[in-house]
Design an enzyme around this catalytic site. Sequence first.
Site, short mmCIF file in Angstrom:
data_model
loop_
_atom_site.label_atom_id
_atom_site.label_comp_id
_atom_site.label_asym_id
_atom_site.label_seq_id
_atom_site.Cartn_x
_atom_site.Cartn_y
_atom_site.Cartn_z
N ASP A 36 0.82 -1.14 -0.07
CA ASP A 36 -0.01 -0.04 -0.15
C ASP A 36 0.85 1.31 0.02
O ASP A 36 2.07 1.38 0.24
CB ASP A 36 -0.86 0.22 1.28
CG ASP A 36 -2.22 -0.72 0.86
OD1 ASP A 36 -2.60 -1.07 -0.04
OD2 ASP A 36 -3.06 -0.75 2.00
N LYS A 38 -3.53 3.17 -2.84
CA LYS A 38 -4.55 3.94 -3.30
C LYS A 38 -4.48 5.24 -2.64
O LYS A 38 -4.32 5.52 -1.75
CB LYS A 38 -6.02 3.28 -2.91
CG LYS A 38 -6.42 1.97 -3.36
CD LYS A 38 -7.56 1.28 -2.78
CE LYS A 38 -8.77 1.94 -3.39
NZ LYS A 38 -9.93 0.96 -3.06
N MET A 97 -8.30 9.47 8.31
CA MET A 97 -8.73 9.91 6.89
C MET A 97 -9.68 11.01 7.11
O MET A 97 -10.58 11.11 6.28
CB MET A 97 -8.98 8.91 6.03
CG MET A 97 -7.93 7.70 5.77
SD MET A 97 -8.55 6.23 4.72
CE MET A 97 -9.43 5.54 6.13
#
Length: 325
Positions: A39, A61, A174
């Site tokens: 990741d 991502k 996030m």
Amino acid sequence: MSVTDYGKVYLIGAGPGNPNYLTKKAERLIQRADIILVDRLVNPLILQYAKPNVEVIDVGKKPYAKHIQQQNINEQIIEAARHHQLVVRLKGGDPAIFGRVQEEIDALNEHDIQFEIVPGVTSASAAVATMNTGLTMRTIAKSVTFSTGHFKDSEENEVDISNLINGGTLAIYMGIKRLGKIIDQIKQYTDINYPIAIVFNASCFNEFVVTGYLSNIIQRLEQHHVEAKPGICIIGDVGEYVDYSRQTWPEHRPFYVISGEQQEALEICEYLYDKGFGCMVNPNQAKHIDYHPSQRTYYQNFINDQQDVIYISTSHFKQSIEQCI
């Protein structure tokens, strides 16, 4: 294909970034891996525990941008298991906390592929460690809620703040981009001006902390360039007990690239990380290590993004350690 035709997939948490927070089991599996799918938020230094000839596939991502789709990631994991016995799927933090681990488990189960989850240190734990406090306290905050501020397909869902209102701690992953909306939501239910701490790059050499209250944190964030930087928000009364004896590292520090025997170079990197320096084993020391092209490119790109890079050998470092630290 039968289950015997596939290798085994390990869904591993790489922790928040500091290599010293990597679990022993995670390190052993990375060392044994035949292929690694990684990741975006995994510290490239952690990949250097792998065998140099192992292929590394970047399936990161990027938030709020066009990126690789989860279905495509699932397909790459399955394809890797077709051709390799030990597949490492490496995720930042803990794979079971906002790591989309269930979607990958479902895909593996559909193909009868063996898998195992290896937990990692989650960034909320690393964030409060930075501030020398806890997520819970017996008389202050008896519970904690982990929530995400970024929902699937960028939906504008509300964060669960019920635990915060009832005296708990709220840790938002996030949530930087939507922080203003989250604060407005909290204000709809309470007039309490909660303390908030936002920790960016928790546990890493480029870690920094922005603190304040719900009433002024947005203004304080505007003084920093935090776009797309990974940060976690800790909201609640535990913020009043932050101990600043551990200071955030200075903004501009050398980034060391270490040449020498691999294990010795990694041990020096581990030492430097705990002193607040970024570092990496030199990917271009051909006479010592012959990296797979995917690894060499991955590491070199990371080095190229750093400022004030210093190349040093393990022998020279040991001779001049007092001057370096």
